[in-house]
Enzyme design. Structure first.
Site, mmCIF file in Angstrom:
data_model
loop_
_atom_site.group_PDB
_atom_site.id
_atom_site.type_symbol
_atom_site.label_atom_id
_atom_site.label_comp_id
_atom_site.label_asym_id
_atom_site.label_seq_id
_atom_site.Cartn_x
_atom_site.Cartn_y
_atom_site.Cartn_z
ATOM 1 N N PRO A 1 12.651 -20.977 15.524
ATOM 2 C CA PRO A 1 13.902 -20.368 15.940
ATOM 3 C C PRO A 1 13.916 -18.904 15.966
ATOM 4 C CG PRO A 1 13.685 -21.270 13.809
ATOM 5 C CD PRO A 1 12.505 -21.891 14.394
ATOM 6 N N ASN A 2 14.568 -18.350 17.048
ATOM 7 C CA ASN A 2 14.738 -16.937 17.230
ATOM 8 C C ASN A 2 13.624 -16.182 17.942
ATOM 9 O OD1 ASN A 2 17.623 -16.718 16.046
ATOM 10 N ND2 ASN A 2 16.519 -17.385 14.023
ATOM 11 N N ARG B 1 15.035 -6.866 18.715
ATOM 12 C CA ARG B 1 15.471 -6.218 17.411
ATOM 13 C C ARG B 1 13.997 -6.100 16.795
ATOM 14 N NH1 ARG B 1 20.612 -5.815 17.886
ATOM 15 N NH2 ARG B 1 21.241 -7.679 18.412
ATOM 16 N N TYR C 1 7.684 -7.200 14.812
ATOM 17 C CA TYR C 1 7.419 -8.131 15.955
ATOM 18 C C TYR C 1 6.826 -7.654 17.355
ATOM 19 C CZ TYR C 1 9.916 -11.086 12.538
ATOM 20 O OH TYR C 1 10.260 -11.796 11.319
ATOM 21 N N ASN D 1 4.117 -21.733 15.938
ATOM 22 C CA ASN D 1 4.884 -20.611 15.031
ATOM 23 C C ASN D 1 6.379 -21.210 14.523
ATOM 24 O OD1 ASN D 1 6.212 -18.636 13.797
ATOM 25 N ND2 ASN D 1 5.476 -17.082 15.405
ATOM 26 N N ALA E 1 11.138 -19.228 10.817
ATOM 27 C CA ALA E 1 11.616 -19.344 9.726
ATOM 28 C C ALA E 1 11.692 -20.710 8.914
ATOM 29 C CB ALA E 1 13.140 -19.080 9.658
ATOM 30 N N HIS F 1 8.925 -21.486 6.048
ATOM 31 C CA HIS F 1 8.908 -21.338 4.572
ATOM 32 C C HIS F 1 10.173 -22.221 3.873
ATOM 33 C CE1 HIS F 1 7.358 -17.665 5.933
ATOM 34 N NE2 HIS F 1 8.642 -17.569 6.729
ATOM 35 N N ASP G 1 5.882 -33.048 7.475
ATOM 36 C CA ASP G 1 5.597 -34.329 7.331
ATOM 37 C C ASP G 1 5.328 -34.997 8.982
ATOM 38 O OD1 ASP G 1 6.044 -34.546 4.635
ATOM 39 O OD2 ASP G 1 8.019 -35.254 4.844
ATOM 40 N N GLU H 1 -1.625 -22.726 12.666
ATOM 41 C CA GLU H 1 -0.254 -22.235 12.447
ATOM 42 C C GLU H 1 -0.534 -20.517 12.958
ATOM 43 O OE1 GLU H 1 0.629 -22.212 8.325
ATOM 44 O OE2 GLU H 1 2.509 -20.954 8.763
ATOM 45 N N HIS I 1 1.337 -16.603 13.067
ATOM 46 C CA HIS I 1 2.675 -15.822 12.834
ATOM 47 C C HIS I 1 2.377 -14.367 13.244
ATOM 48 C CE1 HIS I 1 4.512 -18.645 10.414
ATOM 49 N NE2 HIS I 1 3.423 -18.791 9.862
ATOM 50 N N LEU I 2 3.319 -13.933 13.995
ATOM 51 C CA LEU I 2 3.205 -12.737 14.862
ATOM 52 C C LEU I 2 2.906 -11.553 13.648
ATOM 53 C CD1 LEU I 2 6.217 -12.844 17.221
ATOM 54 C CD2 LEU I 2 3.657 -12.535 17.911
ATOM 55 N N SER I 3 3.684 -11.593 12.701
ATOM 56 C CA SER I 3 3.630 -10.623 11.631
ATOM 57 C C SER I 3 2.802 -11.125 10.430
ATOM 58 C CB SER I 3 5.093 -10.320 10.963
ATOM 59 O OG SER I 3 5.384 -11.409 10.386
ATOM 60 N N ARG J 1 5.166 -9.263 3.414
ATOM 61 C CA ARG J 1 6.510 -8.936 3.595
ATOM 62 C C ARG J 1 7.339 -9.443 2.398
ATOM 63 N NH1 ARG J 1 8.276 -10.967 9.239
ATOM 64 N NH2 ARG J 1 10.120 -9.723 8.510
ATOM 65 N N ARG K 1 8.573 -15.230 2.250
ATOM 66 C CA ARG K 1 7.688 -15.656 3.496
ATOM 67 C C ARG K 1 6.320 -15.818 3.178
ATOM 68 N NH1 ARG K 1 11.241 -13.896 8.038
ATOM 69 N NH2 ARG K 1 12.493 -12.143 7.249
HETATM 70 O O1 CA2 Z 1 5.966 -13.338 12.045
HETATM 71 C C1 CA2 Z 1 6.303 -14.613 12.527
HETATM 72 O O2 CA2 Z 1 5.741 -14.746 13.612
HETATM 73 C C2 CA2 Z 1 7.424 -15.147 11.740
HETATM 74 O O3 CA2 Z 1 7.027 -16.679 12.023
HETATM 75 C C3 CA2 Z 1 8.630 -14.960 12.577
HETATM 76 C C4 CA2 Z 1 9.846 -15.593 11.972
HETATM 77 C C5 CA2 Z 1 9.919 -15.300 10.600
HETATM 78 O O4 CA2 Z 1 11.202 -15.872 10.028
HETATM 79 C C6 CA2 Z 1 8.732 -15.603 9.730
HETATM 80 O O5 CA2 Z 1 8.898 -15.330 8.526
HETATM 81 C C7 CA2 Z 1 7.265 -14.870 10.306
HETATM 82 C C8 CA2 Z 1 11.323 -14.732 12.665
HETATM 83 C C9 CA2 Z 1 11.255 -14.724 14.269
HETATM 84 C C10 CA2 Z 1 12.357 -14.007 14.537
HETATM 85 O O6 CA2 Z 1 12.188 -13.253 15.655
HETATM 86 C C11 CA2 Z 1 12.930 -12.242 15.683
HETATM 87 C C12 CA2 Z 1 13.450 -12.208 17.089
HETATM 88 C C13 CA2 Z 1 14.477 -11.046 17.628
HETATM 89 C C14 CA2 Z 1 14.755 -10.386 16.776
HETATM 90 C C15 CA2 Z 1 14.523 -10.353 15.091
HETATM 91 C C16 CA2 Z 1 13.528 -11.387 14.902
#
Ligand code: CA2
Length: 148
Positions: A9-10, A17, A22, A73, A76, A79, A86, A97, A99-101, A106, A110
């Site tokens: 998601p997202n 942003r 990211y 990836n 959210a 977590h 499963d 797995e 993650h960008l960050s 953090r 997370r």
């Molecule tokens: O670091 C990562 O790749 C995460 O999986 C990114 C997730 C975050 O919930 C994980 O804790 C770490 C969030 C992705 C949301 O991406 C955004 C996109 C546009 C603006 C803000 C966030």
């Protein structure tokens, strides 16, 4: 060798942003980066993104017998999602797995990942490069399985 690359998601809003966390490149750039990384390694790939937990679970179930490896990836859902954990365990497809960050440096919430309880490896904090590392790691793992 065929990999399924799942983004949660997202991540489709990447670049919109939080560039300090990211990066400033958008989701299309990420998808192109992943396709190039797979092509360099001679791996076929399908890219999939969803904002919905159940849709990701369905996709993982459908991967059974089709894909040799999964790169995920879970965003959210990392977590929170026992359902995704499963599903990965059920299909038993080798998974890395990404993650960008750096989720470990953090917020406290997370630091825990359900998916990492199944994943061969968790790569975080490398930005886009983490996906390229995941492709290499998964390919090496699968090659070792067929050799021995
Ligand atoms: O670091 C990562 O790749 C995460 O999986 C990114 C997730 C975050 O919930 C994980 O804790 C770490 C969030 C992705 C949301 O991406 C955004 C996109 C546009 C603006 C803000 C966030």
């Amino acid at each position: 060798m065929k990999f399924l690359v799942i983004n949660g998601p997202n991540l489709n809003l990447l670049g919109l942003r939080e560039p300090a966390i990211y990066g400033s490149k958008n989701f299309e750039a990420l998808q192109n980066f992943i396709k190039d990384a797979c092509a360099r390694e001679g791996v076929d790939c399908e890219l999939f993104q969803s904002n919905h937990e159940g849709t990701i679970v369905d996709k993982i179930q459908e991967a059974y017998g089709i894909f040799d490896g999964i790169i995920i990836n879970p965003a959210a859902y990392t977590h929170t999602s026992v359902a995704i954990l499963d599903a990965l365990k059920a299909v038993a497809i080798p998974t890395v797995e990404v993650h960008l960050s750096d989720i470990n440096s953090r917020e406290e919430f997370r630091k825990h990942s359900f998916v990492s309880m199944y994943a061969l490896k968790t790569i975080c904090g490398l930005g886009f490069d983490g996906y390229a590392e995941a492709v290499k790691h998964l390919k090496k793992h699968l090659k070792n399985l067929t050799v021995s």
